[in-house]
Design a protein around this motif. Structure first.
Motif, PDB file in Angstrom:
ATOM      1  N   GLU A  34      -7.936  -3.960 -10.155  1.00 27.87           N
ATOM      2  CA  GLU A  34      -7.187  -3.527  -8.992  1.00 27.87           C
ATOM      3  C   GLU A  34      -7.995  -2.648  -8.042  1.00 27.87           C
ATOM      4  OE1 GLU A  34      -3.722  -1.549 -10.428  1.00 27.87           O
ATOM      5  OE2 GLU A  34      -2.743  -3.394 -11.087  1.00 27.87           O
ATOM      6  N   LYS A  51      -1.300   0.688  -1.351  1.00 28.05           N
ATOM      7  CA  LYS A  51      -2.025   0.269  -2.551  1.00 28.05           C
ATOM      8  C   LYS A  51      -1.998  -1.241  -2.709  1.00 28.05           C
ATOM      9  CE  LYS A  51      -1.920   0.728  -7.597  1.00 28.05           C
ATOM     10  NZ  LYS A  51      -1.180   1.307  -8.758  1.00 28.05           N
ATOM     11  N   THR A  73      -5.332  -3.542  -2.847  1.00 31.35           N
ATOM     12  CA  THR A  73      -5.644  -4.358  -4.015  1.00 31.35           C
ATOM     13  C   THR A  73      -5.643  -5.842  -3.665  1.00 31.35           C
ATOM     14  OG1 THR A  73      -4.805  -2.707  -5.563  1.00 31.35           O
ATOM     15  CG2 THR A  73      -4.867  -4.979  -6.337  1.00 31.35           C
ATOM     16  N   GLN A  83      -8.754  -8.244  -4.364  1.00 28.82           N
ATOM     17  CA  GLN A  83      -8.650  -9.317  -5.342  1.00 28.82           C
ATOM     18  C   GLN A  83      -8.957 -10.683  -4.766  1.00 28.82           C
ATOM     19  OE1 GLN A  83      -4.734  -8.745  -7.076  1.00 28.82           O
ATOM     20  NE2 GLN A  83      -5.547  -7.395  -8.673  1.00 28.82           N
TER      21      GLN A  83
END
Length: 813
Positions: free
Chosen positions: A151, A298, A302, A306
């Motif tokens: 993450e 967040k 992330t 990713q």
């Protein structure tokens, strides 16, 4: 603590620590976790978004975030060229070299490498630290911290007086701020004081309303005045509680949660323009960041991360060792059974590259993005006789081509400043860079004649441009960088000299990076690495000119010069010679093994077309030994992979994943590479080396499992990239391929090379040379052999199959 709360706390701690009794999820396995805070910088955990970086210490009573902004460097714009005396002395320096008077040549060059603008490059510098003090938290229990590379978030958790506290830190890719969220399991439990400090001489810390402010100017160095103005802003957002200010601190009392936003900016616009406004830049990122709920910020961060990280997965097996914290796993790796640590280390390298090098940012330095000093080792700049190039070895093969972009931008800028160096130092066209550069794109020699008289840094960097084209087939990209490739070729076309013994064209003066052929003397002509690099510079230019149908007259003249380069030579010890003369010593354990550039990262040494060179390269590598500096061991993993010796490559990984102590290379507790001290290139070298152990595509075909060690007899990898625009997913068991998925981005012939026959339908046995131009092999000269290697390793028999592919299609076997 109530019983339900206690159960929740235990479940949380188990999820953070990874101490579970059932199969662990990828998110749990892709974590660096610890049961004690960082006691020093080499135990802290790195987060970054390409522009901003932080090292997270995770202390309970005091959190320390050591902060970096990528453009805070000492000095200011300007090149570092010697005055005209060097060019005037160049003919005499060359004459001395060809007369065998190497020491005299080096001394003369040292005398002439002077001038008012000469400096050794500027250091990359820290911004400072954010310190957060938590009164009473020195009695914390059930402590754990981690870096979740699934993450891109660092976390800390512990209990104080039956209340558990958590912190999360990430450097937001999407909002361009560093964010820390502090929560408590009981309302009104967060009491802390926030302070900023900095080691810069020119700095000021203050509070501005409900915000901390750090302003400063970078250091002066070697006669260059510090000109980078920087600013850091720390903005807290509370849930409950109160916030009060002092002259230089913020005091939080009785909050349920606290979110801290750190924004940084400088006046840097580009390598020759400091006309920006640090305050406006730092301030400008905050409005958007502050409007987002933390969970959404967040999630966006992330999600962005990713989309790069998830392109590649690697499963080498999981054992009970994963239940141990990282320091214990490092201690036990060489003698234990922990294949997942190698997979974690591979993915950690990818995490670091994503975090340190984003489109539009500066390239990763010698320490990536992370540095806590004003005068870091080797200035934490760009050492371009191996280290900067090594940083980007994983970019293409591990599906991170976007991370290559900052290096390409720097190359275009060096091609500008390097024209001045080519003209003023050598009287040549094109461009040149020596063995170091910095934010200001210096291209003159650094560190004197012994280390600095190596005009090949640009030659090596330019290989990354051609390799990106081979992997992507992007003709538009090739057009955009063609002038850089052409300029590199023009320089060597002009400066090559005819050596008297054989009439070969060689670079003079030069050296084999950082090594000596007699005590205290490095200077010479026509080193093997130089010849290999010029071969690639000329070959890449010819390839680009052919694709773009450009400069055919120049291409014809370059082709003639290419034919006059020296062949590689096998010397009296059966080694691949490092120098034009047979001067190698079998007891030489130097960390640089530069003459094996032709084996990796280049493709000039093949077991099938050049067996004598292949054996000689192996002999040279055996002579140098395994244990060395961290980055050197990382390079050796790649070499042993190219030598198709998976067990020896794995042994180097074991050596690398050994705790560093007593000034030996290895790995620090935070998994960063130890030269020592810290250099990030060893991390990237091992990541690329593991990829090379599993898939290679440099030698006319896609070689599946070319260097698989016994320790990884069963496994799975997805998403590795090859030249020709192919993506490979691969399952294997007992060392044999059991499933293969090939995705073709460009179409054309996909030639597969394996050690065992494949029985998949749709594959045809290959015949003749591979007609796919992206797999063209290096047409090197036959080597000159004085003495064949005493030990002739048997090259394993291979089978080759062709698959004709269509662009955009996937083939599953």
């Amino acid at each position: 603590m109530t019983q339900p709360a206690r159960r929740l706390f235990i479940l949380f701690m188990l999820s953070v620590s990874g101490v579970v009794c059932h199969a662990q999820s990828p998110g749990q396995l892709l974590r660096l976790w610890y049961d004690t805070p960082a006691e020093n910088w080499n135990e802290a955990l790195p987060v970054g978004n390409g522009r901003l970086g932080a090292m997270v210490f995770g202390g309970a009573a005091q959190e320390r975030l050591q902060l970096n902004e990528e453009t805070v460097w000492a000095g200011g714009p300007g090149n570092n060229l010697p005055d005209g005396r060097f060019r005037e002395a160049l003919p005499e320096i060359r004459s001395l070299i060809f007369a065998g008077k190497y020491r005299e040549a080096q001394e003369l060059a040292a005398q002439k490498m002077a001038g008012p603008n000469v400096n050794q490059g500027m250091p990359y510098q820290t911004v400072g630290d954010l310190l957060i003090d938590f009164p009473g938290h020195d009695a914390a229990t059930n402590y754990t911290r981690d870096l979740n590379i699934h993450e891109a978030v660092a976390s800390t958790a512990y209990a104080v007086n039956n209340v558990w506290y958590t912190r999360e830190v990430f450097a937001s890719f999407t909002d361009q701020v560093i964010v820390m969220k502090i929560t408590a399991g009981k309302g009104g439990s967060i009491d802390c004081t926030l302070r900023l400090k900095s080691p810069h001489a020119s700095k000021q810390t203050s509070s501005d309303g409900q915000r901390l402010v750090l302003t400063g100017t970078s250091s002066s160095h070697e006669g260059k005045k510090g000109q980078v103005k920087f600013e850091a802003l720390v903005t807290p957002v509370l849930e409950g509680g109160t916030l009060t200010t002092t002259d230089s601190a913020l005091v939080v009392a009785k909050a349920r949660s606290l979110t801290v936003y750190i924004s940084m900016g400088t006046n840097f616009r580009n390598y020759h323009d400091l006309g920006g406004a640090a305050h406006q830049r730092a301030l400008g990122y905050l409005p958007t960041a502050l409007k987002k709920p933390y969970a959404l910020a967040k999630s966006h961060h992330t999600g962005y991360y990713q989309k790069f990280f998830h392109r590649v997965s690697l499963d080498l097996g999981t054992t009970a060792a994963t239940k141990q914290p990282i320091p214990t796993r490092l201690q036990q790796f060489a003698t234990g059974n922990d294949p997942q640590l190698a997979a974690l280390y591979f993915q950690f390298g990818r995490y670091l590259l994503i975090s340190a090098s984003q489109p539009g940012t500066q390239p990763a330095t010698l320490q990536g993005l992370w540095n806590h000093q004003l005068m870091p080792p080797w200035d934490s700049k760009y050492t371009i006789n191996i280290n900067t190039e090594m940083n980007y070895w994983p970019a293409e093969v591990t599906a991170l081509p976007e991370m290559h972009e900052p290096l390409f931008t720097m190359l275009k800028e060096l091609a500008v400043t390097g024209r001045q160096s080519a003209k003023e130092m050598y009287g040549a066209r094109g461009w040149v860079a020596h063995h170091n550069t910095d934010l200001w794109r210096i291209t003159g020699p650094v560190d004197g004649a012994f280390y600095g008289m190596w005009p090949m840094g640009g030659a090596w960097l330019s290989q990354h441009l051609w390799q990106h084209y081979l992997y992507t087939g992007d003709v538009g990209f090739l057009k955009g960088v063609y002038d850089v490739l052409k300029g590199a070729a023009l320089f060597y076309a002009d400066v090559l000299q005819t050596e008297p013994a054989h009439g070969w064209l060689v670079v003079a003066p030069s050296m084999s990076p950082e090594n000596e052929h007699q005590r205290g003397v490095s200077m010479t002509a026509g080193t093997t690495m130089d010849n290999q690099l010029v071969f690639d510079v000329f070959s890449n230019f010819l390839g680009a000119a052919a694709v773009l149908r450009a400069d055919q007259a120049l291409a014809d003249s370059i082709r003639v010069k290419l034919g006059k380069l020296p062949p590689m030579q096998v010397g009296k010890h059966g080694q691949l010679q490092e120098w034009l003369e047979d001067l190698d010593r079998p007891d030489d354990k130097h960390r640089h093994v530069s003459h094996l550039y032709g084996l990796y990262p280049s493709n000039q040494v093949s077991p099938y077309r050049h067996p004598a060179l292949f054996q000689a390269a192996r002999t040279s590598l055996v002579y140098r030994g395994d244990k060395s500096t961290g980055w050197s061991m990382g390079w050796k993993v790649n070499w042993w992979a190219r030598l198709q010796d998976g067990n020896r490559a794995y042994k180097l990984i074991q050596d690398q994943l050994t705790p560093s102590h007593d000034n030996e290379g290895g790995t620090y507790p935070n998994l960063l590479d130890a030269h020592p001290p810290f250099q990030i290139d060893g991390n990237f070298g091992c990541t690329s080396g593991i990829a090379e152990m599993l898939v290679q595509s440099h030698d006319g075909a896609i070689h599946l499992l070319p260097a698989l060690p016994d320790a990884w007899s069963t496994g799975k990898v997805t998403g590795l990239k090859t030249r020709g625009g192919f993506t490979v997913d691969l399952d294997w068991k007992d060392g044999k391929v059991t499933k293969l998925v090939v995705k073709s981005a460009l179409g054309g012939v996909c030639r597969l090379r394996v050690y065992e026959r494949l029985k998949f339908k749709g594959l045809k046995e290959a015949r003749g040379a591979n007609g796919n131009a992206f797999f063209a092999v290096a047409a090197v000269k036959e080597p000159m052999v004085v003495s064949a290697p005493a030990r002739q390793e048997q090259v394993r028999k291979v089978y080759e199959y062709d698959l004709v592919t269509v662009a955009g299609k996937t083939y599953t076997f």
